[in-house]
Design an enzyme around this catalytic site. Structure first.
Site, PDB file in Angstrom:
ATOM      1  N   HIS A 260     -13.940   1.619   4.754  1.00 24.85           N
ATOM      2  CA  HIS A 260     -13.776   2.917   5.424  1.00 24.85           C
ATOM      3  C   HIS A 260     -14.944   3.873   5.155  1.00 24.85           C
ATOM      4  CE1 HIS A 260      -9.451   2.137   6.056  1.00 24.85           C
ATOM      5  NE2 HIS A 260      -9.381   1.769   4.796  1.00 24.85           N
TER       6      HIS A 260
HETATM    7  C1  BDR Z   1      -9.660   6.293   2.397  1.00 28.54           C
HETATM    8  O1  BDR Z   1      -8.653   6.251   1.393  1.00 28.54           O
HETATM    9  C2  BDR Z   1      -9.159   5.710   0.211  1.00 28.54           C
HETATM   10  O2  BDR Z   1      -8.240   4.854  -0.391  1.00 28.54           O
HETATM   11  C3  BDR Z   1     -10.450   5.033   0.583  1.00 28.54           C
HETATM   12  O3  BDR Z   1     -11.363   5.064  -0.493  1.00 28.54           O
HETATM   13  C4  BDR Z   1     -10.948   5.830   1.756  1.00 28.54           C
HETATM   14  O4  BDR Z   1     -11.708   6.933   1.343  1.00 28.54           O
HETATM   15  C5  BDR Z   1      -9.215   5.458   3.572  1.00 28.54           C
HETATM   16  O5  BDR Z   1      -8.037   5.974   4.085  1.00 28.54           O
END
Ligand code: BDR
Ligand code: CA
Length: 335
Positions: A260
């Site tokens: 992400h």
């Molecule tokens: C986001 O949530 C976190 O767990 C990840 O690092 C990312 O920033 C994705 O929804």
């Protein structure tokens, strides 16, 4: 005679990374370090926040990753300590240390949480020192950015740009049916940031759910120097993240995991990979079922104040072409 006004922007973009490592934060962080080694960006500071795991752990991981990449001189700001159940919220995805339980395979960080400056102070000082020059890359909950804005109203306007991984608009959330993790963790902070300027850039789940880093891709990066600490981290962290991603059904059964947070870097350095929509974005801070939900106002009426550019499409093939080649370069220069 008219005076020629020369802007003093240096040609290399300056950034502060605000992060809560997190497996995908670490991959974004490594990509940023590769770009810095290539002379394409200057990392001014890193600020850490509680999120995936506690503030102490995210601080410690950020220090370890900087030291691994040869950036030990960069300041790391510490996030606020939280009590209670929020403190370790995504350890089931990222490991109890946020690093796939691999932090003890790297040297202990050379600095301590207790003696570090607070993240909001670092943000305020740096933005005041270099007004209009620093891009904030926010890949965790927006707690630090909001704290800086509350302490020093208008400070976020001094950033050149703010690029955020967060939100879910036309797809399900990943922590509740409606909410994405970073926004859900601290929706009040998200609201402060959404109200702070009119040109925020948002990389939501709508695009990041397509960014599946596979075991083969991780292997292709690592084979540049398979016995290095960096290669071992990349392979072992990927294995850990793949397991949790599969068990949480995040990748349609593909042996991979979602990077992400790396989407923010594609926006900054490979912008042609993304389609963005100019939008008026809201965040729900109170709903019993919808807390942390992000919404684009799609009604036909005129909007008085759009506040963001929201990415809704990504070319994932080209994304990984650039991501993999840049990480290989990092591997290469560290040998
Ligand atoms: C986001 O949530 C976190 O767990 C990840 O690092 C990312 O920033 C994705 O929804
Ligand atoms: Ca993150």
């Amino acid at each position: 005679m008219k005076k020629l006004v020369v802007m003093s922007f240096s040609s290399v973009p300056k950034v502060i990374l605000d992060t809560d490592p997190g497996g995908d934060d670490i991959f974004a962080f490594l990509w940023l370090q590769s770009l810095a080694k290539q002379g394409l960006v200057e990392i001014i500071a890193v600020t850490t926040t509680a999120g995936n795991v506690s503030a102490q752990k995210t601080f410690s991981s950020a220090c370890q990753i900087l030291e691994l990449g040869g950036f030990a001189q960069i300041e790391v700001g510490r996030g606020m300590t939280l009590d209670g159940e929020l403190a370790e919220n995504a350890a089931h995805i990222h490991g109890s240390d946020g690093m796939g339980n691999l932090s003890n395979t790297l040297p202990r960080p050379a600095r301590e949480y207790e003696t570090a400056r607070n993240a909001d102070e670092v943000l305020i000082d740096q933005l005041n020192a270099l007004p209009g020059e620093i891009t904030l890359i926010a890949i965790g909950p927006l707690t630090n950015l909001a704290a800086a804005e509350k302490k020093s109203p208008g400070i976020l306007q001094k950033a050149r740009e703010i690029v955020i991984m967060g939100g879910a608009f036309f797809c399900p959330g990943n922590v509740t049916p409606q909410a994405e993790f970073n926004i859900w963790f601290d929706p009040e902070a998200a609201k402060v940031v959404l109200n702070s300027r009119t040109d925020l850039v948002i990389l939501p789940l709508d695009v990041t759910r397509h960014l599946i880093l596979t075991r083969e891709m991780a292997g292709a990066i690592a084979q540049i120097n398979p016995h290095s600490n960096l290669a071992k981290l990349i392979v072992n962290l990927s294995e850990f993240m793949i397991k949790t991603a599969l068990s949480h059904r995040e990748t349609s059964g593909i042996s991979g995991f979602l990077v992400h947070d790396a989407a923010t870097l594609s926006y900054l350095f490979y912008p042609e990979l993304l389609m963005l929509r100019r939008s008026k974005v809201w965040v729900e801070t109170r709903g019993e079922w919808t807390r942390g939900q992000t919404t684009i106002d799609q009604r036909n009426g005129a909007k008085q104040r759009a506040n963001a550019w929201v990415a809704l499409q990504v070319d994932q093939t080209k994304f990984f072409t650039s991501f993999i080649e840049d990480l290989k370069r990092l591997m290469d220069v560290l040998t």
